[in-house]
Scaffold this motif. Sequence first.
Motif, short mmCIF file in Angstrom:
data_model
loop_
_atom_site.label_atom_id
_atom_site.label_comp_id
_atom_site.label_asym_id
_atom_site.label_seq_id
_atom_site.Cartn_x
_atom_site.Cartn_y
_atom_site.Cartn_z
N VAL A 1 0.88 -1.36 0.03
CA VAL A 1 0.06 -0.14 0.03
C VAL A 1 1.29 1.25 0.35
O VAL A 1 0.37 2.43 -0.22
CB VAL A 1 -0.81 -0.10 1.07
CG1 VAL A 1 -1.85 1.33 1.05
CG2 VAL A 1 -1.94 -1.16 1.19
N LEU A 2 1.99 1.35 1.12
CA LEU A 2 2.98 2.48 0.53
C LEU A 2 3.31 2.40 -0.18
O LEU A 2 3.49 3.42 -1.45
CB LEU A 2 3.68 2.31 1.97
CG LEU A 2 2.97 1.97 3.58
CD1 LEU A 2 4.22 2.11 4.62
CD2 LEU A 2 3.02 3.70 3.67
N SER B 1 0.90 3.73 -3.15
CA SER B 1 0.88 5.19 -2.64
C SER B 1 2.12 6.29 -3.12
O SER B 1 1.33 7.43 -3.31
CB SER B 1 0.74 5.56 -1.22
OG SER B 1 -0.61 4.62 -1.10
N ASN C 1 0.61 10.01 -4.10
CA ASN C 1 -0.56 10.22 -3.07
C ASN C 1 0.64 10.26 -1.74
O ASN C 1 0.38 9.68 -0.98
CB ASN C 1 -1.37 9.53 -3.02
CG ASN C 1 -2.79 9.85 -1.83
OD1 ASN C 1 -2.66 11.05 -1.64
ND2 ASN C 1 -3.90 9.70 -2.85
N TRP C 2 1.40 11.55 -1.64
CA TRP C 2 1.63 11.88 -0.66
C TRP C 2 1.60 11.86 0.96
O TRP C 2 2.09 11.24 1.62
CB TRP C 2 2.71 12.59 -0.23
CG TRP C 2 4.30 12.64 -1.87
CD1 TRP C 2 4.74 13.19 -2.89
CD2 TRP C 2 4.67 11.26 -1.81
NE1 TRP C 2 5.80 12.41 -3.89
CE2 TRP C 2 6.02 11.20 -3.23
CE3 TRP C 2 5.84 10.62 -0.87
CZ2 TRP C 2 6.95 10.35 -3.60
CZ3 TRP C 2 6.47 9.26 -0.82
CH2 TRP C 2 7.31 9.52 -2.42
N LEU D 1 -1.35 10.62 2.26
CA LEU D 1 -2.14 9.02 2.11
C LEU D 1 -0.83 8.16 2.42
O LEU D 1 -0.88 7.93 3.74
CB LEU D 1 -3.01 8.86 0.78
CG LEU D 1 -2.86 7.20 1.11
CD1 LEU D 1 -4.70 7.04 2.17
CD2 LEU D 1 -3.71 6.37 -0.09
N PHE D 2 0.66 8.28 2.11
CA PHE D 2 1.22 8.02 2.47
C PHE D 2 2.16 8.16 3.75
O PHE D 2 2.11 7.23 4.43
CB PHE D 2 2.94 8.38 1.10
CG PHE D 2 3.75 7.16 1.93
CD1 PHE D 2 4.69 6.27 1.02
CD2 PHE D 2 4.87 8.15 2.50
CE1 PHE D 2 5.38 6.13 1.48
CE2 PHE D 2 6.39 7.04 2.45
CZ PHE D 2 6.66 6.65 1.96
N ILE E 1 -0.41 6.28 6.28
CA ILE E 1 -0.33 5.68 6.82
C ILE E 1 0.70 5.28 7.40
O ILE E 1 1.13 3.78 8.44
CB ILE E 1 -0.74 4.15 5.46
CG1 ILE E 1 -1.98 4.76 3.79
CG2 ILE E 1 0.27 3.16 5.18
CD1 ILE E 1 -1.94 4.15 3.38
#
Length: 291
Positions: A77-78, A81, A86-87, A89-90, A93
Motif C-alpha cells: 500500500v505504501l 501510494s 499521493n504523499w 496518504l503515504f 498510513i
Amino acid sequence: MTPLLGLLALVLLAWALLLWRRGRRQVASVQMLGRLQESDPERRTLRFPWLQRELLRAGLDMQSLSVRLVPFFLLAVLALSALLGNWPLFILILLLAPVLLRIWLTLRYRRRLQRMVEQLPTLLDQVIRSLKSGRTLADGLLTAMQDSTEPMRSAFARTSRNVLRGMPLEEAMDDFADLYERDELRILALGVRVNQRYGGNASDLLASLIVLIRDREKGSRQLRALTGETRITAYLLGALPVALACYIFLTNPAFILGMWNDPSGQWVLMFSALFQVVGSLLLWRMMRSIA
C-alpha cells in the motif's frame, strides 16, 4: 515551515520517550524470550523481541502466514501510494499503521488476559484436587494446563512444553507471569517458587489465591458499574473536540483552510491538536485508574 518543524520536533520527542520506555523493559523481555526459545529451536531465528512479546501476549504466532502477510500488505500500500504520488496518504498510513497495530494488539491482549483470569480459579481448583489425590504440584499444574480450555490452554502450552523439556517449574511460571504482567499470575508464580524451594502446603495457598481472584473480579465489576457515568463522560469529552472540528471542516472548509494558510492560524491548529492528544492521554490514564 516553522509550525511543521515544531510538529516534527514534538513527534520525534514523543517517539524518543516511547523508545526510552521500551528500552527499560527490553532487557527483561529479551532474557525471558531467550529462556523460552532455548526449548523451542524453531523460533531461534525470530527477530524483533519486542514484537514477538506483543504477539505472544495477544495469542498470535509470528510464524503464521496471516501475521507474515500484514507487513507485505502494508509495504504494498505504501509503495502504491508513492507511485501514485499521493504523499499525504503515504504519510498518513506511515504514521497511523504502527499506532493502530499497537492499539489492536493491546485490546486483543487485554481481552485474552481477562478471559484467562476468569478461567484461573477453575484451573487452580483442579490442581487442588490433584494435590489431595496424592500428586505433586508440578504434576497437578501440568495436568490442569493440558485439560484447560482456550485461551488458557494455548497460553500455558509453551510453559507446559518447557517444563516437559527440562526447565524448572518455578522458572517457567516466572516467565509466564513476566510475559502477561498480571498480579494474580505473579502471586501464583511466587507461590510455586516458594513451594518448590521450601515446601509447604500448596493447597491452602491455591485456595487463598482462588478467593483473591474472585474477590478482585467482583470488586472490579462493582467499580465498573459505579464509574460507568464517569467513563461515558470521559469518552464524550475526548471525542467532542474532534467531532466538532470535523463538522466545521465538512460544513465550512474555508474556515479551517483559511486558518491553515495563515501562520498564526497554523500555530493555533498545531497547539490545538497537541492539547487534544495530551488531554485524551490524561483522560485515558484516569479511566485506567478507575476501570
